[in-house]
Motif scaffolding. Structure first.
Motif, mmCIF file in Angstrom:
data_model
loop_
_atom_site.group_PDB
_atom_site.id
_atom_site.type_symbol
_atom_site.label_atom_id
_atom_site.label_comp_id
_atom_site.label_asym_id
_atom_site.label_seq_id
_atom_site.Cartn_x
_atom_site.Cartn_y
_atom_site.Cartn_z
ATOM 1 N N LEU A 65 -10.107 0.278 -8.601
ATOM 2 C CA LEU A 65 -10.656 0.065 -6.914
ATOM 3 C C LEU A 65 -9.595 -0.801 -6.102
ATOM 4 O O LEU A 65 -9.408 -1.532 -5.185
ATOM 5 C CB LEU A 65 -11.575 -0.890 -7.205
ATOM 6 C CG LEU A 65 -12.805 -0.077 -7.802
ATOM 7 C CD1 LEU A 65 -14.104 -0.990 -8.162
ATOM 8 C CD2 LEU A 65 -13.639 0.950 -6.502
ATOM 9 N N GLY A 66 -8.575 -1.718 -6.922
ATOM 10 C CA GLY A 66 -7.614 -2.459 -6.233
ATOM 11 C C GLY A 66 -6.477 -1.820 -6.316
ATOM 12 O O GLY A 66 -5.798 -1.839 -4.899
ATOM 13 N N LYS A 67 -6.208 -0.712 -5.976
ATOM 14 C CA LYS A 67 -5.201 0.418 -5.865
ATOM 15 C C LYS A 67 -5.708 1.238 -5.531
ATOM 16 O O LYS A 67 -5.129 1.423 -4.167
ATOM 17 C CB LYS A 67 -4.660 1.546 -7.473
ATOM 18 C CG LYS A 67 -3.859 1.706 -6.260
ATOM 19 C CD LYS A 67 -2.435 2.346 -6.684
ATOM 20 C CE LYS A 67 -1.549 3.013 -6.268
ATOM 21 N NZ LYS A 67 -0.222 2.962 -5.678
ATOM 22 N N PHE A 68 -6.865 1.537 -4.772
ATOM 23 C CA PHE A 68 -7.827 2.141 -3.886
ATOM 24 C C PHE A 68 -8.004 1.212 -2.636
ATOM 25 O O PHE A 68 -7.486 2.114 -1.564
ATOM 26 C CB PHE A 68 -8.571 2.840 -4.068
ATOM 27 C CG PHE A 68 -9.967 3.722 -3.714
ATOM 28 C CD1 PHE A 68 -9.762 4.470 -3.555
ATOM 29 C CD2 PHE A 68 -11.080 3.224 -2.936
ATOM 30 C CE1 PHE A 68 -10.692 5.599 -2.402
ATOM 31 C CE2 PHE A 68 -12.328 3.609 -2.218
ATOM 32 C CZ PHE A 68 -11.208 5.166 -1.660
ATOM 33 N N CYS A 69 -8.247 -0.029 -2.668
ATOM 34 C CA CYS A 69 -8.594 -0.448 -1.553
ATOM 35 C C CYS A 69 -7.403 -1.840 -1.631
ATOM 36 O O CYS A 69 -7.679 -2.008 -0.546
ATOM 37 C CB CYS A 69 -9.629 -1.156 -2.056
ATOM 38 S SG CYS A 69 -10.892 -1.028 -2.758
ATOM 39 N N GLY A 70 -6.422 -1.487 -2.195
ATOM 40 C CA GLY A 70 -5.196 -1.902 -1.645
ATOM 41 C C GLY A 70 -5.472 -3.908 -1.720
ATOM 42 O O GLY A 70 -4.420 -4.434 -1.275
ATOM 43 N N ASN A 71 -6.139 -4.010 -2.765
ATOM 44 C CA ASN A 71 -6.020 -5.238 -2.507
ATOM 45 C C ASN A 71 -6.915 -6.014 -4.438
ATOM 46 O O ASN A 71 -6.541 -6.826 -3.808
ATOM 47 C CB ASN A 71 -7.703 -5.857 -2.471
ATOM 48 C CG ASN A 71 -8.755 -4.839 -2.759
ATOM 49 O OD1 ASN A 71 -9.069 -4.512 -4.088
ATOM 50 N ND2 ASN A 71 -10.399 -5.530 -2.282
ATOM 51 N N GLY A 72 -6.030 -4.889 -4.835
ATOM 52 C CA GLY A 72 -5.577 -5.594 -6.293
ATOM 53 C C GLY A 72 -7.011 -5.781 -7.273
ATOM 54 O O GLY A 72 -8.089 -6.063 -7.089
ATOM 55 N N ALA A 73 -6.712 -5.767 -8.960
ATOM 56 C CA ALA A 73 -7.621 -5.355 -9.539
ATOM 57 C C ALA A 73 -8.016 -6.973 -9.951
ATOM 58 O O ALA A 73 -9.114 -7.082 -9.813
ATOM 59 C CB ALA A 73 -7.239 -5.234 -11.095
ATOM 60 N N GLU A 74 -8.087 -8.003 -9.053
ATOM 61 C CA GLU A 74 -8.510 -8.927 -9.748
ATOM 62 C C GLU A 74 -9.617 -9.293 -9.173
ATOM 63 O O GLU A 74 -10.251 -10.274 -9.616
ATOM 64 C CB GLU A 74 -7.395 -10.905 -9.319
ATOM 65 C CG GLU A 74 -5.913 -10.214 -10.774
ATOM 66 C CD GLU A 74 -4.812 -9.127 -10.413
ATOM 67 O OE1 GLU A 74 -4.895 -8.584 -9.262
ATOM 68 O OE2 GLU A 74 -4.253 -8.893 -10.959
ATOM 69 N N ILE A 75 -9.736 -9.360 -7.774
ATOM 70 C CA ILE A 75 -10.283 -9.932 -6.266
ATOM 71 C C ILE A 75 -11.830 -8.589 -7.669
ATOM 72 O O ILE A 75 -12.781 -9.803 -7.498
ATOM 73 C CB ILE A 75 -10.621 -9.491 -5.194
ATOM 74 C CG1 ILE A 75 -11.583 -9.976 -4.521
ATOM 75 C CG2 ILE A 75 -10.189 -7.169 -5.223
ATOM 76 C CD1 ILE A 75 -11.405 -9.528 -3.103
ATOM 77 N N TRP A 76 -12.163 -7.930 -7.743
ATOM 78 C CA TRP A 76 -13.006 -6.767 -8.603
ATOM 79 C C TRP A 76 -13.133 -7.202 -10.062
ATOM 80 O O TRP A 76 -14.525 -7.480 -9.832
ATOM 81 C CB TRP A 76 -12.548 -5.135 -8.758
ATOM 82 C CG TRP A 76 -12.311 -4.525 -7.223
ATOM 83 C CD1 TRP A 76 -11.086 -5.060 -6.589
ATOM 84 C CD2 TRP A 76 -13.758 -4.427 -6.178
ATOM 85 N NE1 TRP A 76 -10.846 -3.823 -5.756
ATOM 86 C CE2 TRP A 76 -12.598 -4.172 -4.921
ATOM 87 C CE3 TRP A 76 -14.669 -4.673 -6.705
ATOM 88 C CZ2 TRP A 76 -13.507 -3.467 -3.957
ATOM 89 C CZ3 TRP A 76 -15.450 -4.376 -5.346
ATOM 90 C CH2 TRP A 76 -14.716 -3.674 -3.970
ATOM 91 N N THR A 77 -12.093 -7.614 -10.852
ATOM 92 C CA THR A 77 -12.806 -8.805 -12.010
ATOM 93 C C THR A 77 -13.619 -9.905 -11.835
ATOM 94 O O THR A 77 -14.417 -10.515 -12.328
ATOM 95 C CB THR A 77 -11.404 -8.683 -12.862
ATOM 96 O OG1 THR A 77 -10.465 -9.671 -12.892
ATOM 97 C CG2 THR A 77 -11.099 -7.242 -13.235
ATOM 98 N N ARG A 78 -13.146 -10.548 -10.626
ATOM 99 C CA ARG A 78 -13.461 -12.005 -10.652
ATOM 100 C C ARG A 78 -14.552 -11.789 -10.083
ATOM 101 O O ARG A 78 -16.581 -12.617 -9.807
ATOM 102 C CB ARG A 78 -12.818 -12.538 -9.103
ATOM 103 C CG ARG A 78 -11.481 -13.705 -9.740
ATOM 104 C CD ARG A 78 -10.710 -14.345 -8.935
ATOM 105 N NE ARG A 78 -10.907 -13.679 -7.827
ATOM 106 C CZ ARG A 78 -9.200 -13.476 -6.883
ATOM 107 N NH1 ARG A 78 -8.720 -13.508 -7.510
ATOM 108 N NH2 ARG A 78 -9.520 -13.021 -5.600
#
Length: 108
Positions: A65-78
Motif C-alpha cells: 500500500l505504501g508503494k501503491f499510494c506513495g506514502n510509505g508503509a509506516e502510515i499503514w502500520t501506524r
C-alpha cells in the motif's frame, strides 16, 4: 506540535485502514477493487477483506500500500496498530486493571 493521535477523541475508535482505502483512496483514484488488487499483486478477495475491516493490514500489505499510494508503509502500520490497540485495550480492560505496576518501574 502535537501528534494527530493526541488530538483525536480517545473515546471513539480509530478508523480501520481498510475504510480509508474504501472511502478515500480508491474513489479518489477512480479505481475498482479488482484493478487495485491487481496493481497491488493480491487477490480481490484479500483486498476486499481489508476494505471491509475483516482483515488487518499486515506489514507485507503495508509495504504494498505504501508503494501503491506513495506514502510509505509506516502510515499503514501506524493506522493498523492504533486500531488494534484501541480495540485490545477495551477487550482487556478488566484484566489490565488487575495488573499491578512493577516496583520499581522498569525503564523503557
Amino acid at each position: 506540535m502535537a501528534h494527530e493521535e493526541n488530538r483525536r477523541d480517545r473515546a471513539r475508535p480509530p478508523i480501520h485502514p481498510g475504510a480509508i482505502l474504501r472511502e478515500d483512496v480508491l474513489p479518489a483514484l477512480e479505481m475498482s477493487v479488482t484493478t487495485a488488487a491487481d496493481r497491488l499483486g493480491v487477490s480481490r478477495q484479500t483486498l476486499h477483506s481489508i476494505l471491509r475491516g475483516d482483515s488487518a493490514v499486515s506489514p507485507e500489505m503495508a509495504l504494498r500500500l505504501g508503494k501503491f499510494c506513495g506514502n510509505g508503509a509506516e502510515i499503514w502500520t501506524r493506522m493498523q496498530a492504533a486500531y488494534d490497540l484501541w480495540h485490545a485495550e477495551r477487550a482487556l480492560a478488566d484484566q489490565l486493571e488487575r495488573i499491578e505496576l512493577a516496583e520499581p518501574p522498569i525503564a523503557a
